[in-house]
Design a protein around this motif. Structure first.
Motif, PDB file in Angstrom:
ATOM      1  N   VAL A  74     -59.370 -26.790 -37.808  1.00 31.60           N
ATOM      2  CA  VAL A  74     -60.082 -28.034 -38.119  1.00 31.60           C
ATOM      3  C   VAL A  74     -61.589 -27.799 -38.076  1.00 31.60           C
ATOM      4  O   VAL A  74     -62.095 -27.131 -37.177  1.00 31.60           O
ATOM      5  CB  VAL A  74     -59.690 -29.160 -37.134  1.00 31.60           C
ATOM      6  N   THR A  75     -62.276 -28.342 -39.053  1.00 37.27           N
ATOM      7  CA  THR A  75     -63.733 -28.416 -39.030  1.00 37.27           C
ATOM      8  C   THR A  75     -64.123 -29.880 -39.194  1.00 37.27           C
ATOM      9  O   THR A  75     -63.639 -30.545 -40.114  1.00 37.27           O
ATOM     10  CB  THR A  75     -64.367 -27.595 -40.162  1.00 37.27           C
TER      11      THR A  75
ATOM     12  N   ASP B 224     -64.711 -26.335 -35.068  1.00 38.53           N
ATOM     13  CA  ASP B 224     -66.130 -26.257 -35.423  1.00 38.53           C
ATOM     14  C   ASP B 224     -66.624 -27.655 -35.790  1.00 38.53           C
ATOM     15  O   ASP B 224     -65.872 -28.471 -36.328  1.00 38.53           O
ATOM     16  CB  ASP B 224     -66.340 -25.316 -36.618  1.00 38.53           C
ATOM     17  N   VAL B 225     -67.899 -27.902 -35.512  1.00 35.77           N
ATOM     18  CA  VAL B 225     -68.514 -29.190 -35.860  1.00 35.77           C
ATOM     19  C   VAL B 225     -69.837 -28.921 -36.555  1.00 35.77           C
ATOM     20  O   VAL B 225     -70.660 -28.129 -36.081  1.00 35.77           O
ATOM     21  CB  VAL B 225     -68.760 -30.070 -34.617  1.00 35.77           C
ATOM     22  N   ILE B 226     -70.040 -29.578 -37.684  1.00 34.30           N
ATOM     23  CA  ILE B 226     -71.297 -29.464 -38.437  1.00 34.30           C
ATOM     24  C   ILE B 226     -71.923 -30.854 -38.509  1.00 34.30           C
ATOM     25  O   ILE B 226     -71.300 -31.797 -38.995  1.00 34.30           O
ATOM     26  CB  ILE B 226     -71.049 -28.926 -39.863  1.00 34.30           C
ATOM     27  N   HIS B 227     -73.162 -30.972 -38.016  1.00 31.04           N
ATOM     28  CA  HIS B 227     -73.873 -32.255 -38.052  1.00 31.04           C
ATOM     29  C   HIS B 227     -74.830 -32.238 -39.234  1.00 31.04           C
ATOM     30  O   HIS B 227     -75.806 -31.502 -39.254  1.00 31.04           O
ATOM     31  CB  HIS B 227     -74.637 -32.469 -36.735  1.00 31.04           C
ATOM     32  N   LEU B 228     -74.522 -33.057 -40.237  1.00 32.53           N
ATOM     33  CA  LEU B 228     -75.364 -33.121 -41.431  1.00 32.53           C
ATOM     34  C   LEU B 228     -76.718 -33.764 -41.097  1.00 32.53           C
ATOM     35  O   LEU B 228     -76.823 -34.532 -40.135  1.00 32.53           O
ATOM     36  CB  LEU B 228     -74.672 -33.943 -42.516  1.00 32.53           C
ATOM     37  N   PRO B 229     -77.761 -33.473 -41.874  1.00 36.72           N
ATOM     38  CA  PRO B 229     -79.043 -34.160 -41.672  1.00 36.72           C
ATOM     39  C   PRO B 229     -78.836 -35.676 -41.722  1.00 36.72           C
ATOM     40  O   PRO B 229     -78.165 -36.183 -42.620  1.00 36.72           O
ATOM     41  CB  PRO B 229     -79.898 -33.679 -42.850  1.00 36.72           C
ATOM     42  N   PRO B 230     -79.384 -36.411 -40.753  1.00 35.43           N
ATOM     43  CA  PRO B 230     -79.179 -37.872 -40.711  1.00 35.43           C
ATOM     44  C   PRO B 230     -79.683 -38.560 -41.978  1.00 35.43           C
ATOM     45  O   PRO B 230     -80.670 -38.128 -42.576  1.00 35.43           O
ATOM     46  CB  PRO B 230     -79.993 -38.310 -39.482  1.00 35.43           C
TER      47      PRO B 230
ATOM     48  N   GLN C 268     -71.255 -31.591 -49.480  1.00 38.69           N
ATOM     49  CA  GLN C 268     -70.676 -30.636 -50.421  1.00 38.69           C
ATOM     50  C   GLN C 268     -71.172 -29.223 -50.150  1.00 38.69           C
ATOM     51  O   GLN C 268     -70.390 -28.263 -50.153  1.00 38.69           O
ATOM     52  CB  GLN C 268     -71.025 -31.045 -51.850  1.00 38.69           C
ATOM     53  N   ALA C 269     -72.463 -29.095 -49.863  1.00 39.32           N
ATOM     54  CA  ALA C 269     -73.029 -27.781 -49.552  1.00 39.32           C
ATOM     55  C   ALA C 269     -72.420 -27.215 -48.271  1.00 39.32           C
ATOM     56  O   ALA C 269     -72.156 -26.004 -48.171  1.00 39.32           O
ATOM     57  CB  ALA C 269     -74.549 -27.890 -49.415  1.00 39.32           C
ATOM     58  N   ALA C 270     -72.192 -28.096 -47.283  1.00 39.35           N
ATOM     59  CA  ALA C 270     -71.605 -27.639 -46.016  1.00 39.35           C
ATOM     60  C   ALA C 270     -70.195 -27.098 -46.226  1.00 39.35           C
ATOM     61  O   ALA C 270     -69.818 -26.072 -45.641  1.00 39.35           O
ATOM     62  CB  ALA C 270     -71.578 -28.797 -45.019  1.00 39.35           C
ATOM     63  N   ILE C 271     -69.408 -27.777 -47.062  1.00 38.67           N
ATOM     64  CA  ILE C 271     -68.045 -27.301 -47.338  1.00 38.67           C
ATOM     65  C   ILE C 271     -68.081 -25.949 -48.049  1.00 38.67           C
ATOM     66  O   ILE C 271     -67.347 -25.014 -47.684  1.00 38.67           O
ATOM     67  CB  ILE C 271     -67.271 -28.333 -48.189  1.00 38.67           C
ATOM     68  N   LEU C 272     -68.930 -25.831 -49.065  1.00 33.93           N
ATOM     69  CA  LEU C 272     -68.998 -24.584 -49.825  1.00 33.93           C
ATOM     70  C   LEU C 272     -69.524 -23.441 -48.974  1.00 33.93           C
ATOM     71  O   LEU C 272     -69.280 -22.269 -49.266  1.00 33.93           O
ATOM     72  CB  LEU C 272     -69.885 -24.773 -51.058  1.00 33.93           C
ATOM     73  N   GLY C 273     -70.255 -23.764 -47.894  1.00 30.74           N
ATOM     74  CA  GLY C 273     -70.794 -22.735 -47.011  1.00 30.74           C
ATOM     75  C   GLY C 273     -69.846 -22.298 -45.917  1.00 30.74           C
ATOM     76  O   GLY C 273     -70.167 -21.404 -45.129  1.00 30.74           O
ATOM     77  N   LEU C 274     -68.676 -22.922 -45.844  1.00 26.51           N
ATOM     78  CA  LEU C 274     -67.712 -22.552 -44.797  1.00 26.51           C
ATOM     79  C   LEU C 274     -67.146 -21.159 -45.046  1.00 26.51           C
ATOM     80  O   LEU C 274     -66.909 -20.758 -46.191  1.00 26.51           O
ATOM     81  CB  LEU C 274     -66.565 -23.560 -44.748  1.00 26.51           C
ATOM     82  N   GLU C 275     -66.910 -20.439 -43.976  1.00 30.26           N
ATOM     83  CA  GLU C 275     -66.338 -19.088 -44.096  1.00 30.26           C
ATOM     84  C   GLU C 275     -64.931 -19.150 -44.674  1.00 30.26           C
ATOM     85  O   GLU C 275     -64.539 -18.310 -45.488  1.00 30.26           O
ATOM     86  CB  GLU C 275     -66.298 -18.434 -42.702  1.00 30.26           C
ATOM     87  N   THR C 276     -64.175 -20.163 -44.259  1.00 27.66           N
ATOM     88  CA  THR C 276     -62.834 -20.397 -44.801  1.00 27.66           C
ATOM     89  C   THR C 276     -62.834 -21.745 -45.503  1.00 27.66           C
ATOM     90  O   THR C 276     -63.059 -22.777 -44.861  1.00 27.66           O
ATOM     91  CB  THR C 276     -61.775 -20.424 -43.677  1.00 27.66           C
ATOM     92  N   LEU C 277     -62.589 -21.753 -46.797  1.00 26.66           N
ATOM     93  CA  LEU C 277     -62.587 -23.014 -47.530  1.00 26.66           C
ATOM     94  C   LEU C 277     -61.417 -23.887 -47.070  1.00 26.66           C
ATOM     95  O   LEU C 277     -60.350 -23.380 -46.697  1.00 26.66           O
ATOM     96  CB  LEU C 277     -62.492 -22.758 -49.034  1.00 26.66           C
ATOM     97  N   PRO C 278     -61.597 -25.203 -47.062  1.00 23.42           N
ATOM     98  CA  PRO C 278     -60.536 -26.089 -46.576  1.00 23.42           C
ATOM     99  C   PRO C 278     -59.335 -26.122 -47.510  1.00 23.42           C
ATOM    100  O   PRO C 278     -59.454 -25.924 -48.720  1.00 23.42           O
ATOM    101  CB  PRO C 278     -61.224 -27.459 -46.525  1.00 23.42           C
ATOM    102  N   THR C 279     -58.183 -26.401 -46.930  1.00 17.49           N
ATOM    103  CA  THR C 279     -56.969 -26.603 -47.717  1.00 17.49           C
ATOM    104  C   THR C 279     -56.711 -28.088 -47.952  1.00 17.49           C
ATOM    105  O   THR C 279     -55.864 -28.454 -48.760  1.00 17.49           O
ATOM    106  CB  THR C 279     -55.754 -25.987 -47.011  1.00 17.49           C
TER     107      THR C 279
END
Length: 478
Positions: A37-38, A65-71, A100-111
């Motif tokens: 899970v991300t 993992d947790v990614i906090h996008l710019p507010p 969208q950029a955060a998803i494309l930057g993931l080491e493992t793309l989501p299923t």
């Protein structure tokens, strides 16, 4: 492209001010299924510090993992009178490129992608990535039924919903009275209604819907949402009831407050809190205080400054945090109730208080997170709805589930007097009606525990959702 042997990787997207249920869902997925899970976090500029603290706590679990996008800064995008869902939609529009950029930057793309219902603006990104998409509704199934049926009502009903005398029929579900409608439905000319309607149109486009309820809690409504001749004909997507999704808190908290609780008898203390955004008028605060005093029952009251000089206080606002509490409580109230009551300024550890053996009831604004916390601790409620979908939650808890009681006057419409408050408090702790409510909510507590046991309804629903996402990913890939 999804590899057939790839471990499922779910990306969960929160909406601003709705992070906690997404974190708790992430915990359930990781602990119950062999899934990566991300969590990606969206926030308003003003709520970012609080959500950053939640992010740090979530990261400390090392479950995901947790990614906090710019507010999102939306001050120039939303009219001053258009808060609520309009603000949420505007924020999600702002953060969409970063998401969208955060998803494309993931080491493992989501299923698969799971978005909070108020982050539905970003649901279509799953189509661009060619992965399955799901919506997480962090409130109950009756709210889900209402929002997905709103596009039908929009075509059939003329004029304002709020002016109608007859309840609105929801196929296969309990009908909903005009006074119980969620706030966005009260004024059809406002942007909040248009956004609410848009969400109702978008939800059925998902490959599946997760909802914070469980089979045994709302069987009738869930059955309708699956029946093609009832609401299932509107929704079309499979429903996965994965509740209760709620925080379990910490059992290690120590403070003077908990020392006091430890000295009280079992089920003897009423906890009073109206959520992080709820407020009361000065007049209503005085009546509540005097009603508590008349009841002679023990209590913990989270007190915030009044939101205005008079009136009901039906919308989220904030007073002056620096105010002296004695300036907006009856003279002598704190000293007169010192032996049986505790006043806490601004905030208290709600989950830990509700789970304490001495806590015997909850005077609540009926936010669904709070209601779930109450049910899972087996506590009856005094329902005090203020805004959003809280009025329909209150009706669900009182009339359908029989685990709460409420005042004759809607708190959002007028001031509830001290005598009625005294009567409600004493009914919870002294009268036979309170004992019956307590017995009923204990049954629901047991059903909640069973739902998440191995082979329970919510445990199985989550497993089905993961398998559904894997099967759907293969279909999309072909």
């Amino acid at each position: 492209m999804v590899q057939s042997n790839q471990k499922p990787h779910l990306v969960l997207l929160s909406a601003p001010a709705h992070l906690q249920p997404v974190i708790e869902l992430g915990k359930r997925i990781v602990t119950c299924q062999d899934v990566k899970v991300t969590i990606i976090v969206a926030s308003f500029v003003q709520s970012a510090p609080a959500e950053s603290r939640m992010v740090q706590a979530a990261l400390a679990t090392k479950l995901f993992d947790v990614i906090h996008l710019p507010p999102a800064d939306i001050c120039n995008l939303v009219e001053p009178g258009d808060k609520g869902i309009t603000s949420l939609s505007a924020a999600m529009h702002v953060v969409k490129p970063d998401f969208q950029a955060a998803i494309l930057g993931l080491e493992t793309l989501p299923t698969a992608l799971v978005v909070h219902v108020f982050a539905i603006e970003c649901l279509g990104i799953a189509d661009e990535l060619k992965i399955p998409k799901y919506v997480f509704v962090s409130t109950n199934a009756w709210f889900l039924a209402t929002i997905v049926y709103t596009p039908v009502l929009d075509k059939e009903v003329e004029g304002e919903y709020a002016d109608k005398k007859e309840p609105f029929a929801l196929p296969g579900c309990s009908s909903i009275r005009a006074e119980d409608l969620p706030d966005p439905m009260l004024l059809r000319t406002k942007a909040n209604y248009r956004e609410f309607l848009k969400i109702g149109i978008e939800i059925p486009k998902a490959d599946g819907i997760l909802v914070n309820a469980w089979e045994e809690l709302q069987p009738k409504t869930l059955a309708s949402l699956r029946d093609g001749n009832l609401l299932g004909g509107v929704v079309k997507a499979p429903i996965f009831p994965v509740g209760p999704i709620n925080s379990e808190g910490s059992s290690a908290l120590k403070s003077e407050l908990f020392d006091w609780l430890d000295k009280q008898t079992t089920d003897s203390v009423l906890y009073i809190s109206f959520g992080s955004m709820g407020g009361l008028s000065l007049e209503q605060m005085l009546e509540l205080a005097l009603g508590l005093e008349l009841s002679q029952q023990r209590f913990i009251w989270v007190v915030r400054p009044p939101i205005e000089k008079s009136g009901s206080g039906s919308v989220p606002k904030f007073g002056n945090i620096g105010d002296d509490m004695s300036s907006y409580l009856p003279e002598g109230f704190i000293s007169r109730t010192r032996d049986r009551g505790v006043i806490v300024p601004q905030w208290a550890p709600q989950v830990e208080i509700l789970s304490h053996p001495s806590c015997g009831g909850f005077f609540t604004h009926c936010g669904w997170n709070s209601a779930i916390e109450c049910i899972t601790n087996g506590l009856p409620m005094i329902a005090w709805p203020l805004y959003a979908e809280q009025r329909m939650n209150a009706t669900l808890l009182t009339e359908e589930m029989g685990i709460a009681l409420r005042s004759e006057t809607l708190p959002s419409k007028g001031v509830v007097g001290r005598e009625e408050i005294e009567k409600m408090v004493r009914k919870i702790f002294v009268d036979e009606g309170g004992r019956q409510m307590r017995a009923r909510v204990k049954e629901l507590k047991l059903s909640a525990e069973t739902a998440w046991s191995n082979g329970g309804s919510s445990y199985d629903a989550l497993a089905k959702m993961v398998k559904h996402s894997q099967k759907k990913a293969i279909e999309i890939d072909v």
